[in-house]
Design a protein around this motif. Structure first.
Motif, short mmCIF file in Angstrom:
data_model
loop_
_atom_site.label_atom_id
_atom_site.label_comp_id
_atom_site.label_asym_id
_atom_site.label_seq_id
_atom_site.Cartn_x
_atom_site.Cartn_y
_atom_site.Cartn_z
N THR A 173 0.83 -1.20 0.00
CA THR A 173 0.00 0.00 0.00
C THR A 173 0.87 1.25 0.00
O THR A 173 2.00 1.25 0.49
N ASP A 174 0.29 2.33 -0.54
CA ASP A 174 0.96 3.61 -0.43
C ASP A 174 0.60 4.24 0.91
O ASP A 174 -0.12 3.65 1.74
N ALA B 222 7.03 7.01 -8.13
CA ALA B 222 5.73 6.96 -8.77
C ALA B 222 4.62 6.56 -7.80
O ALA B 222 3.45 6.54 -8.18
N ILE B 223 4.97 6.25 -6.54
CA ILE B 223 4.00 5.81 -5.53
C ILE B 223 3.77 6.95 -4.54
O ILE B 223 4.71 7.58 -4.07
N GLU B 224 2.49 7.20 -4.20
CA GLU B 224 2.15 8.29 -3.29
C GLU B 224 2.92 8.20 -1.99
O GLU B 224 2.80 7.23 -1.24
N GLY B 225 3.76 9.20 -1.74
CA GLY B 225 4.43 9.32 -0.45
C GLY B 225 5.67 8.47 -0.26
O GLY B 225 6.23 8.45 0.83
N PHE B 226 6.11 7.76 -1.31
CA PHE B 226 7.22 6.83 -1.11
C PHE B 226 8.59 7.49 -1.21
O PHE B 226 9.45 7.27 -0.37
N ILE C 75 8.47 -3.23 2.00
CA ILE C 75 9.22 -2.38 1.08
C ILE C 75 10.56 -2.01 1.73
O ILE C 75 10.59 -1.55 2.87
N ARG C 76 11.64 -2.23 0.97
CA ARG C 76 12.98 -1.92 1.48
C ARG C 76 13.74 -1.07 0.48
O ARG C 76 13.37 -0.96 -0.70
N ASP D 246 7.04 2.85 4.11
CA ASP D 246 6.19 1.68 4.00
C ASP D 246 5.21 1.63 5.18
O ASP D 246 5.63 1.45 6.33
N PRO D 247 3.89 1.77 4.94
CA PRO D 247 2.93 1.73 6.05
C PRO D 247 2.99 0.43 6.85
O PRO D 247 2.78 0.43 8.06
#
Length: 430
Positions: free
Chosen positions: A14-15, A44-48, A84-85, A95-96
């Protein structure tokens, strides 16, 4: 995968806002994905990530592997959730799922396991624009409701095929509104289950030519959709919220946890209710709470203590009623857990129980008994969150700053809109 004829494996994450992301790989690539991860453009991912730090790697969690039952034979698909790393193998602070893992690790260091049981409400619609409820049923109605009659049964069947246990399901108070309650699980498993639940509900809806929405308040005249969340802490197999000697069967730990939730409720509300529309639901006069107080039979309270089941100490729990079903569950459960843990660590005293319907009290009466109001809109919520050390520490600097920035932009865009209500009320008279 060979036995079941799996053709594709979807990697889910998830973003920051809780939108599900997915990339499909072939079964032959799964072993390498588990060992090394799958790279993608984080910018390209919200907030990443920002463009100059965009490389990120999705590492599948094999324990979350499940076949997607709605995929047809010959195109069989399974899924795994990912952590996510960064390329060096360190966790991504964007990563939430990692945000929640970090909060759960803090609880584990104190000896606790955090368990969750959500009541997830949503609407079924025959039309999306404008929204038209699929049926005219009411609370617990058992009638012939047209196309939605078998909907919940179909959803539950798929969930159980995916290893997600369901406790209850029923028609809710609003036309076209339904509720499905998932059985208790640890918080990380439950957050994954909620993300899966949303996908299943939408997939079943599409298969039946209807629409499903988790929007908190799609209709002005009908109740909104919440996700009342039951919570408990365990030490091993022992429910530490239970105390047989207490008149409420609540332990000192449970009371301090509740006190932590009440004390920090205004500053975590932007996370548990993250959309402009969320605050149309949190208005006094319905079962959605507007004030930070607690009670037992009082469904106007923010925190409710459900009736204890005699002889079943594992059932001792508390219910947080503000959270809505459009939330990012990873972030929401992280801030709820840390707010409760803060109450335990600092031994917050529990205020007196509120037995009155809180919205019927005057502002002076509420102030006299120490009941604070929750934020009235997203702008107020993010202003309070902006001053919160608890939320900043829980989310981490990256997620905290992005979340605030995104929500400020959302509220600024909302303020510019001229609503049908304004036009109807003022256009011909001003």
């Amino acid at each position: 995968m060979e036995e079941r004829g799996i053709r594709f494996v979807r990697l889910w994450f998830t973003d920051v806002l809780g939108s599900l992301k997915s990339v499909a790989i072939a079964p032959a690539e799964v072993e390498g994905a588990i060992a090394e991860g799958v790279g993608f453009d984080g910018s390209a991912i919200e907030g990443f990530a920002r463009v100059f730090e965009s490389d990120m790697v999705a590492h599948p969690d094999p324990s979350t592997y499940q076949v997607l039952p709605w995929r047809q034979a010959g195109r069989s698909t399974s899924r795994m959730f990912c952590d996510i790393r960064l390329p060096d193998g360190s966790p991504s602070f964007a990563d939430p799922r990692f945000v929640l893992k970090r909060a759960l690790e803090k609880a584990a260091n104190l000896g606790f396991t955090f368990y969750i049981h959500p009541e997830i409400e949503f609407f079924l619609l025959s039309s999306l624009h404008p929204p038209v409820p699929l049926d005219q049923g009411g609370y617990f109605d058992h009638t012939t409701l047209g196309d939605g009659t078998d909907f919940r049964r179909d959803v539950i069947t798929i969930l159980e095929q995916m290893g997600i246990s369901v406790e209850f399901s029923h028609h809710e108070a609003g036309p076209g509104q339904h509720e499905i309650d998932l059985r208790y699980a640890d918080a990380l498993t439950m957050a994954d289950n909620i993300m899966t639940f949303r996908v299943v509900v939408r997939e079943v809806a599409v298969s039946q030519n209807i629409q499903a929405t988790f929007m908190p308040k799609p209709f002005s005249e009908h109740p909104g959709s919440g996700m009342h969340t039951h919570m408990s802490l365990f030490e091993g197999d022992t429910n530490v919220f239970y105390d047989a000697a207490d008149q409420y069967n609540l332990s000192k730990t449970a009371k301090q946890f509740i006190a932590g939730l009440l004390h920090h409720a205004p500053e975590i509300t932007a996370v548990t209710n993250q959309w402009v529309n969320s605050y149309k639901r949190l208005i006094g006069g319905a079962e959605a709470p507007s004030y930070a107080c607690w009670g037992r039979a009082n469904r106007s309270a923010l925190v409710r203590v459900p009736q204890f089941t005699p002889g079943k100490m594992s059932s001792a729990r508390i219910e947080y009623r503000a959270i809505d079903s459009a939330v990012n569950p990873y972030l929401a459960y992280a801030v709820l857990l840390n707010a409760g843990l803060k109450g335990i660590e600092n031994e917050y005293p529990l205020p007196e129980e509120t037995e009155d319907e809180v919205w019927r009290l005057t502002d002076r009466e509420r102030k006299a008994i120490g009941i604070r109001e929750l934020p009235r809109n997203l702008d107020e919520a993010i202003r309070i969150m902006d001053e919160s050390e608890l939320v900043a520490e829980t989310l981490g600097e990256h997620v905290y700053e992005y979340f605030l920035r995104n929500k400020r932009e959302e509220f600024a865009a909302y303020r510019q809109q001229v609503t049908p209500w304004e036009l109807e009320r003022h256009l011909g008279t001003l």
